[in-house]
Design an enzyme around this catalytic site. Structure first.
Site, mmCIF file in Angstrom:
data_model
loop_
_atom_site.group_PDB
_atom_site.id
_atom_site.type_symbol
_atom_site.label_atom_id
_atom_site.label_comp_id
_atom_site.label_asym_id
_atom_site.label_seq_id
_atom_site.Cartn_x
_atom_site.Cartn_y
_atom_site.Cartn_z
ATOM 1 N N ASP A 1 -5.123 -13.520 -3.807
ATOM 2 C CA ASP A 1 -4.657 -13.419 -2.417
ATOM 3 C C ASP A 1 -4.798 -14.783 -1.754
ATOM 4 O O ASP A 1 -5.912 -15.238 -1.452
ATOM 5 C CB ASP A 1 -5.479 -12.372 -1.645
ATOM 6 N N LYS B 1 -15.013 -8.537 -0.375
ATOM 7 C CA LYS B 1 -15.049 -9.069 0.999
ATOM 8 C C LYS B 1 -16.459 -8.841 1.537
ATOM 9 O O LYS B 1 -17.026 -7.774 1.304
ATOM 10 C CB LYS B 1 -14.012 -8.336 1.866
ATOM 11 N N ASP C 1 -12.016 -12.334 9.457
ATOM 12 C CA ASP C 1 -10.991 -12.516 8.415
ATOM 13 C C ASP C 1 -9.679 -12.972 9.062
ATOM 14 O O ASP C 1 -8.958 -12.172 9.646
ATOM 15 C CB ASP C 1 -10.807 -11.152 7.727
ATOM 16 N N ASP D 1 -6.906 -14.691 7.742
ATOM 17 C CA ASP D 1 -5.634 -14.477 7.017
ATOM 18 C C ASP D 1 -4.508 -15.392 7.509
ATOM 19 O O ASP D 1 -3.367 -14.955 7.687
ATOM 20 C CB ASP D 1 -5.173 -13.001 7.137
ATOM 21 N N GLU E 1 -10.979 -6.470 -5.314
ATOM 22 C CA GLU E 1 -11.014 -7.511 -4.272
ATOM 23 C C GLU E 1 -12.289 -7.396 -3.446
ATOM 24 O O GLU E 1 -12.553 -6.371 -2.834
ATOM 25 C CB GLU E 1 -9.777 -7.356 -3.377
ATOM 26 N N MET F 1 2.744 -5.612 -7.678
ATOM 27 C CA MET F 1 1.408 -5.071 -7.381
ATOM 28 C C MET F 1 1.518 -3.966 -6.338
ATOM 29 O O MET F 1 2.356 -4.017 -5.443
ATOM 30 C CB MET F 1 0.520 -6.211 -6.858
ATOM 31 N N HIS G 1 -11.725 -14.300 2.201
ATOM 32 C CA HIS G 1 -12.934 -13.504 2.020
ATOM 33 C C HIS G 1 -14.087 -14.340 1.460
ATOM 34 O O HIS G 1 -15.228 -14.212 1.902
ATOM 35 C CB HIS G 1 -12.642 -12.296 1.130
ATOM 36 N N GLU H 1 -9.706 -13.431 -2.733
ATOM 37 C CA GLU H 1 -8.928 -13.856 -1.560
ATOM 38 C C GLU H 1 -9.595 -15.065 -0.918
ATOM 39 O O GLU H 1 -10.801 -15.049 -0.652
ATOM 40 C CB GLU H 1 -8.833 -12.715 -0.546
ATOM 41 N N ASP I 1 2.280 1.744 3.383
ATOM 42 C CA ASP I 1 3.186 0.733 3.960
ATOM 43 C C ASP I 1 4.623 1.224 3.803
ATOM 44 O O ASP I 1 5.517 0.833 4.556
ATOM 45 C CB ASP I 1 3.083 -0.614 3.227
ATOM 46 N N HIS J 1 0.874 -1.173 0.000
ATOM 47 C CA HIS J 1 0.000 0.000 0.000
ATOM 48 C C HIS J 1 0.910 1.221 0.000
ATOM 49 O O HIS J 1 2.013 1.173 0.570
ATOM 50 C CB HIS J 1 -0.822 0.087 1.287
ATOM 51 N N ASP K 1 -1.523 -13.100 1.067
ATOM 52 C CA ASP K 1 -2.090 -12.004 1.868
ATOM 53 C C ASP K 1 -2.474 -12.595 3.219
ATOM 54 O O ASP K 1 -3.642 -12.832 3.505
ATOM 55 C CB ASP K 1 -3.309 -11.389 1.165
HETATM 56 C C1 GLT Z 1 -5.895 -5.583 4.071
HETATM 57 C C2 GLT Z 1 -6.956 -6.539 3.623
HETATM 58 C C3 GLT Z 1 -6.527 -7.369 2.470
HETATM 59 C C4 GLT Z 1 -6.286 -6.575 1.239
HETATM 60 C C5 GLT Z 1 -5.148 -5.640 1.389
HETATM 61 C C6 GLT Z 1 -5.045 -4.788 0.161
HETATM 62 S S1 GLT Z 1 -5.189 -4.715 2.807
HETATM 63 O O1 GLT Z 1 -4.879 -6.264 4.744
HETATM 64 O O2 GLT Z 1 -7.308 -7.356 4.720
HETATM 65 O O3 GLT Z 1 -7.420 -8.390 2.179
HETATM 66 O O4 GLT Z 1 -5.946 -7.469 0.202
HETATM 67 O O5 GLT Z 1 -5.650 -3.558 0.329
HETATM 68 MN MN MN Z 2 -8.249 -11.188 4.440
HETATM 69 MN MN MN Z 3 -6.597 -9.485 0.489
#
Ligand code: GLT
Ligand code: MN
Ligand code: MN
Length: 391
Positions: free
Chosen positions: A247, A185, A257, A259, A183, A90, A222, A219, A59, A56, A293
């Site tokens: 992702d 979510k 979420d 991750d 993306e 990216m 998500h 993702e 970041d 980002h 991600d």
């Molecule tokens: C954030 C989010 C991710 C996105 C990122 C890109 S930022 O961490 O949870 O799923 O992909 O903006």
């Molecule tokens: Mn996520």
């Molecule tokens: Mn993501």
């Protein structure tokens, strides 16, 4: 550890600065790890065999930094990337952290907020292109609501369309070779987020003026939060020529979420995803980045972060090897061999009055076909045995 699974840049593994750099903050507790310097992250990723790093705007360049500071930071970062052989394929914009975005960026009711979101995104695009990015991700984390009455959902959709059309034109005007990846979510941090799934995004993209520049960035976590099959979502995006980024991480259904490290939950779905991306059953392969991600568990210190990063890449490569073995297995090939019936196939491929008539007059023994076992139990067990290392 066997070297067979040691990552190399050819594997195209990438991480976000925000992923390995995640200090373990959550809504209930403060950071448990120090913030890492982006240049140190890049050097470490180079050592581990990654292909690239994604970011980002903030970041790398702190929100509100002066132009001089920005240029100094970017040039130091570029040198670290070059020295480590790390690419920046990216980039994306942080349109969620600052309080100005608390009720959305492109969808906010206040035009000044929407203008700020465009301004920040154009600057982020310039930064990404300067670093060599070819894909620009849009994750609309704040593009949603808890109070539905505050905005008609159609206005939100129209505002995002306006912003995407504007930004596509900006990219063309600058002569950048950049594609957008949207993306989805379903929720978090908003009660509900607009365009909750990859399927919603795929439809929306077709309504854009420069839709050929825009695809999706699905993702794992998500889609899984929404209880959907990630493999089906990615398959639909690939079939539409719209998978522009991905992702990878892992997630239990129906939770926040998470991750998690790639493959940590539901290794069977991870296997099926890798099989799809690698095209081991003879389908076209995904040639873009394998982007993680995800972030290390909050229990970890910095060493644990690198265990996490190694784990993502290693699991991917192990699953790739298993997918290749599965698809090369003669029993699998036999079980999923295409059923061919030349007399019928030709009738199904396109409509004509004649084909319609001939299909109507076919004598199909529905009971006999309905009584036939398909042997998918056997197929799935073979899959499990490959996955579990028993075959
Ligand atoms: C954030 C989010 C991710 C996105 C990122 C890109 S930022 O961490 O949870 O799923 O992909 O903006
Ligand atoms: Mn996520
Ligand atoms: Mn993501």
């Amino acid at each position: 550890m066997s070297d067979l699974y040691a990552p190399t840049p050819e594997d195209r593994f990438t991480f976000g600065l925000w992923t390995v750099g995640n200090p373990g903050r959550d809504p209930f507790g403060a950071a448990v790890r120090p913030s890492l310097d982006p240049c140190d992250i890049v050097r470490k990723l180079g050592e581990l065999g990654a292909y690239g790093v994604n970011l980002h705007d903030n970041d790398l360049v702190p929100f509100g930094a002066s132009l001089a500071d920005r240029d100094r930071i970017v040039s130091g970062f570029r040198s670290a990337c070059e020295e480590s052989g790390i690419k920046v394929p990216m980039a994306t914009t942080n349109l969620f952290s600052h309080p100005i975005f608390k009720d959305g960026a492109f969808t906010a009711n206040d035009p000044e907020v929407r203008a700020f979101a465009l301004q920040k995104t154009m600057q982020g695009i310039d930064l990404g292109v300067e670093l060599g990015a070819e894909t620009y991700v849009f994750w609309g984390g704040r593009e949603g609501t808890e109070v539905e009455a505050c905005r008609d959902p159609r206005s939100a959709i129209q505002r995002i369309r306006e912003a995407m059309n504007f930004l596509c034109e900006y990219v063309r005007d600058q002569g950048y070779a950049l594609k957008f990846a949207l993306e989805a979510k379903p929720n978090e941090p908003r009660g509900d987020i607009y365009f909750p799934t990859t399927g919603h995004m795929l439809h929306f993209i077709e309504t854009l003026e420069n839709s050929e520049m825009v695809g999706v960035n699905p993702e794992v976590a998500h889609e899984t939060m929404a209880g959907l099959s990630f493999v089906h979502g990615v398959g639909q995006a690939m079939e539409a020529g719209k998978l522009f980024h991905i992702d990878l991480n892992s997630q239990k259904i129906g939770r926040y979420d998470q991750d998690f490290r790639f493959g940590a939950e539901d290794p069977k779905q991870a296997f099926l995803l890798v099989r799809l991306l690698e095209g081991t059953s003879g389908t076209p392969r995904w040639e873009g980045s394998r982007h993680f991600d995800a972030h290390a568990y909050r229990t970890e210190d910095v060493d644990g972060v690198w265990d996490f990063a190694r784990g993502c890449m290693r699991t991917y490569k192990i699953l790739k090897e298993k997918a290749q073995a599965f698809d090369a297995d003669p029993e699998v090939r036999e079980l999923i061999a295409d059923m061919k019936n030349p007399d019928i196939d030709g009738l199904l491929s396109s409509y004509s009055a004649d084909n319609a008539q001939r299909i109507k007059s076919l004598e199909i023994d529905a009971d006999a076909i309905g009584a036939r076992g398909l042997r998918w139990e056997r197929l799935d067990q073979i899959l499990m045995e490959h996955l579990l290392g028993a075959r």
